[in-house]
Design an enzyme around this catalytic site. Structure first.
Site, PDB file in Angstrom:
ATOM      1  N   HIS A 254       0.926  -1.436  -0.015  1.00 13.05           N
ATOM      2  CA  HIS A 254       0.028   0.172   0.368  1.00 13.05           C
ATOM      3  C   HIS A 254       1.268   1.463   0.207  1.00 13.05           C
ATOM      4  CE1 HIS A 254      -3.245   2.798   0.782  1.00 13.05           C
ATOM      5  NE2 HIS A 254      -4.183   1.840   0.735  1.00 13.05           N
TER       6      HIS A 254
ATOM      7  N   ASP B 119      -7.635  -5.427  -1.283  1.00 12.52           N
ATOM      8  CA  ASP B 119      -8.159  -6.486  -2.130  1.00 12.52           C
ATOM      9  C   ASP B 119      -7.835  -7.581  -1.769  1.00 12.52           C
ATOM     10  OD1 ASP B 119      -9.369  -3.706  -3.398  1.00 12.52           O
ATOM     11  OD2 ASP B 119      -7.590  -3.017  -3.334  1.00 12.52           O
TER      12      ASP B 119
HETATM   13  N1  CMC Z   1       4.550  -7.134  -4.140  1.00 11.02           N
HETATM   14  C1  CMC Z   1       5.639  -7.420  -4.835  1.00 11.02           C
HETATM   15  N2  CMC Z   1       6.562  -6.844  -3.708  1.00 11.02           N
HETATM   16  C2  CMC Z   1       6.104  -5.691  -3.926  1.00 11.02           C
HETATM   17  C3  CMC Z   1       4.433  -4.933  -3.997  1.00 11.02           C
HETATM   18  C4  CMC Z   1       3.634  -6.526  -3.926  1.00 11.02           C
HETATM   19  N3  CMC Z   1       2.346  -6.103  -3.960  1.00 11.02           N
HETATM   20  N4  CMC Z   1       4.199  -3.701  -3.062  1.00 11.02           N
HETATM   21  C5  CMC Z   1       5.070  -3.698  -2.929  1.00 11.02           C
HETATM   22  N5  CMC Z   1       6.813  -4.064  -3.549  1.00 11.02           N
HETATM   23  C6  CMC Z   1       7.720  -3.649  -3.232  1.00 11.02           C
HETATM   24  C7  CMC Z   1       8.062  -3.000  -4.383  1.00 11.02           C
HETATM   25  O1  CMC Z   1       8.689  -3.970  -5.289  1.00 11.02           O
HETATM   26  C8  CMC Z   1       8.897  -2.392  -3.924  1.00 11.02           C
HETATM   27  O2  CMC Z   1      11.013  -3.111  -4.136  1.00 11.02           O
HETATM   28  P1  CMC Z   1      11.764  -2.635  -4.484  1.00 11.02           P
HETATM   29  O3  CMC Z   1      12.184  -1.237  -3.234  1.00 11.02           O
HETATM   30  O4  CMC Z   1      12.871  -3.187  -3.472  1.00 11.02           O
HETATM   31  O5  CMC Z   1      11.615  -2.202  -5.587  1.00 11.02           O
HETATM   32  C9  CMC Z   1       8.493  -1.735  -2.391  1.00 11.02           C
HETATM   33  O6  CMC Z   1       7.930  -2.929  -2.247  1.00 11.02           O
HETATM   34  C10 CMC Z   1       8.117  -0.806  -2.878  1.00 11.02           C
HETATM   35  O7  CMC Z   1       6.889  -0.428  -3.405  1.00 11.02           O
HETATM   36  P2  CMC Z   1       6.062   0.295  -4.435  1.00 11.02           P
HETATM   37  O8  CMC Z   1       5.970  -0.353  -6.068  1.00 11.02           O
HETATM   38  O9  CMC Z   1       7.461   1.272  -4.884  1.00 11.02           O
HETATM   39  O10 CMC Z   1       5.523   1.114  -4.030  1.00 11.02           O
HETATM   40  P3  CMC Z   1       4.075   1.755  -4.420  1.00 11.02           P
HETATM   41  O11 CMC Z   1       3.845   2.724  -3.405  1.00 11.02           O
HETATM   42  O12 CMC Z   1       4.044   2.577  -5.220  1.00 11.02           O
HETATM   43  O13 CMC Z   1       2.891   1.125  -4.965  1.00 11.02           O
HETATM   44  C11 CMC Z   1       1.477   0.143  -4.871  1.00 11.02           C
HETATM   45  C12 CMC Z   1       1.617   1.177  -3.941  1.00 11.02           C
HETATM   46  C13 CMC Z   1       0.060  -0.418  -3.758  1.00 11.02           C
HETATM   47  C14 CMC Z   1       0.520   0.184  -6.216  1.00 11.02           C
HETATM   48  C15 CMC Z   1       2.248  -1.415  -4.766  1.00 11.02           C
HETATM   49  O14 CMC Z   1       2.061  -1.646  -3.483  1.00 11.02           O
HETATM   50  C16 CMC Z   1       1.202  -2.366  -5.700  1.00 11.02           C
HETATM   51  O15 CMC Z   1       2.073  -2.534  -7.074  1.00 11.02           O
HETATM   52  N6  CMC Z   1       0.326  -3.137  -5.238  1.00 11.02           N
HETATM   53  C17 CMC Z   1      -0.349  -4.915  -5.981  1.00 11.02           C
HETATM   54  C18 CMC Z   1      -1.277  -3.756  -6.025  1.00 11.02           C
HETATM   55  C19 CMC Z   1      -2.551  -3.594  -5.181  1.00 11.02           C
HETATM   56  O16 CMC Z   1      -3.081  -4.967  -4.928  1.00 11.02           O
HETATM   57  N7  CMC Z   1      -2.906  -3.158  -5.681  1.00 11.02           N
HETATM   58  C20 CMC Z   1      -4.329  -2.386  -4.217  1.00 11.02           C
HETATM   59  C21 CMC Z   1      -3.853  -1.028  -3.480  1.00 11.02           C
HETATM   60  S1  CMC Z   1      -4.375  -0.342  -2.099  1.00 11.02           S
HETATM   61  C22 CMC Z   1      -5.847  -0.834  -2.484  1.00 11.02           C
HETATM   62  C23 CMC Z   1      -6.956   0.428  -3.515  1.00 11.02           C
HETATM   63  O17 CMC Z   1      -6.883   0.953  -4.375  1.00 11.02           O
HETATM   64  O18 CMC Z   1      -8.035  -1.011  -4.027  1.00 11.02           O
END
Ligand code: CMC
Length: 371
Positions: A261, A314
């Site tokens: 998140h 989710d």
């Molecule tokens: N699976 C694997 N690694 C992850 C995940 C994940 N779901 N989420 C974060 N990470 C890792 C990411 O690879 C990164 O690692 P590193 O620093 O080594 O490169 C680190 O954690 C930070 O991640 P980020 O992508 O920079 O974080 P963000 O704040 O940009 O993204 C997010 C937040 C929600 C988009 C992301 O966690 C993600 O893509 N999650 C999967 C999709 C998801 O479940 N979305 C629902 C969000 S919450 C409810 C809603 O909006 O409906």
């Protein structure tokens, strides 16, 4: 005057004030009420009143608000026709059909172009009532069944399930959907809500702002994650395959849907509430449903112990809706059926104290070229 460049994805940027919701590491609060309290004691109708009207309803107010929602459940023939035609198109998924149907609702709403607070509250109630009906009709059209009229004896959540399936839900199942709607209703400046505020801030109309918000919610990094999470679990398929799948995902840096998140760093307050309810449903449904929860819990355990990344709402939502027998492509539309209240509250808040939202870009291209 330009100031410092925000980080990628505007992470950590406070983009404006609100009195609607506070998303914190310690708690999630809708207009002062904490989410566990709401999930245990409120109904979706009460939460919708809280968000849209601005305060907790007393018994009379709740009765009147519920009656307004029920009175607005029917949708115009034009919208039914759009659903029927769109559902036949090979590329139209339910979130797209819903987006188009909401846009068409605007054409026939007598107050579409009226941005006064009174008209916007009436439109918000109409949209909240009608979106559930659109989802119900859409599922019947997809399944090749006759569409089903809304049932005024049922709650908003119960009626949504009934219109989708043709079966009156048990009180327990209706309440599980009700709680999921409460949990999904509002989340401050998330991507879809911010989209709706940007659109509203140009003094555009509520239906347009909601249409844009639906498009933003569809993506798997946002609301589309509830469908994507369940699709991922179906791809894993067996408990024995969890470890090799996860190892491969880590090696290839594949994102696991339903985890992580932008704001919550110690876990999503909503996830455990829904997980508990979903597991109870699975246990009633039998061994196959429990197997899906066991599989999900194994994925969750590996994510938490090896990556310290926790599930967001989710993840349990995908599992819960799945064991309830809801078709996967309707999970994000059901999210819309709830978040419509948060969006409309933000659109009204934006219009009531408006300034155009127009940041500047950090230009990094050349400037000395000749044509
Ligand atoms: N699976 C694997 N690694 C992850 C995940 C994940 N779901 N989420 C974060 N990470 C890792 C990411 O690879 C990164 O690692 P590193 O620093 O080594 O490169 C680190 O954690 C930070 O991640 P980020 O992508 O920079 O974080 P963000 O704040 O940009 O993204 C997010 C937040 C929600 C988009 C992301 O966690 C993600 O893509 N999650 C999967 C999709 C998801 O479940 N979305 C629902 C969000 S919450 C409810 C809603 O909006 O409906």
């Amino acid at each position: 005057m330009a100031t410092a460049t925000a980080g990628a994805g505007l992470e950590g940027v406070v983009a404006g004030p609100t009195t609607i919701c506070n998303v914190g590491q310690g708690q999630l609060v809708y207009r002062g009420y904490e989410i566990h309290d709401l999930a245990e004691h409120a109904t979706f109708e009460g939460v919708a009143h809280l968000l849209l009207v601005g305060h907790k309803p007393d018994d009379e107010e709740l009765k009147a608000f519920d009656a307004q929602l029920k009175a607005e459940r029917e949708i115009p023939d034009l919208v039914i026709d759009v659903i029927r035609k769109s559902a036949k198109l090979p590329n139209a998924v339910p979130m797209d059909i819903l987006r188009t149907a909401v846009s068409v609702l605007g054409h026939v709403d007598p107050e579409c172009q009226d941005n006064s607070p009174e008209a916007e509250l009436r439109k918000a109630v109409r949209l909240t009532a009608k979106i559930a009906t659109i989802i119900g009709h859409m599922q019947n059209v997809i399944d090749g069944r006759e569409i089903i009229s809304p049932d005024p004896s049922l709650t908003h959540a119960g009626n949504l399930l009934y219109m989708m399936t043709g079966e009156k839900p048990t009180d327990q199942f209706a309440r599980v959907i009700d709680v999921s709607l409460i949990l999904y209703a509002e989340h401050d400046y998330n991507a879809s809500t911010f989209t709706s505020r940007v659109i509203a801030a140009t003094l555009s109309d509520m239906h347009g702002a909601v249409t844009g918000a639906i498009a933003a919610l569809k993506g798997p990094l946002h609301g589309g994650a509830n469908e994507a999470a369940m699709e991922m679990l179906q791809e894993i398929a067996t408990i024995d395959n969890v470890e090799p799948f996860m190892q491969n995902a880590f090696e290839t840096k594949r994102k696991l849907m339903g985890f992580g998140h932008r704001v919550y760093k110690n876990g999503d307050h909503r996830a455990s509430i829904l997980h508990t309810l979903g597991r109870q449903v699975a246990e009633q449904k039998g061994a196959e449903a429990v197997r899906w929860f066991d599989l999900g819990e194994k994925v969750q355990h590996i994510m938490e112990t090896q990556k310290n990344i926790k599930p967001n709402v989710d993840f349990p939502c995908g599992l819960t809706y799945f064991v309830m027998g809801i078709p996967v492509p309707q999970y994000t539309p059901i999210f819309v059926a709830s978040r419509i209240t948060g969006w409309c509250a933000h659109i009204m808040e934006q219009h009531q104290n408006n300034r155009l939202i127009r940041p500047v870009a950090d230009y990094q291209g050349p400037s000395d070229l000749k044509w």
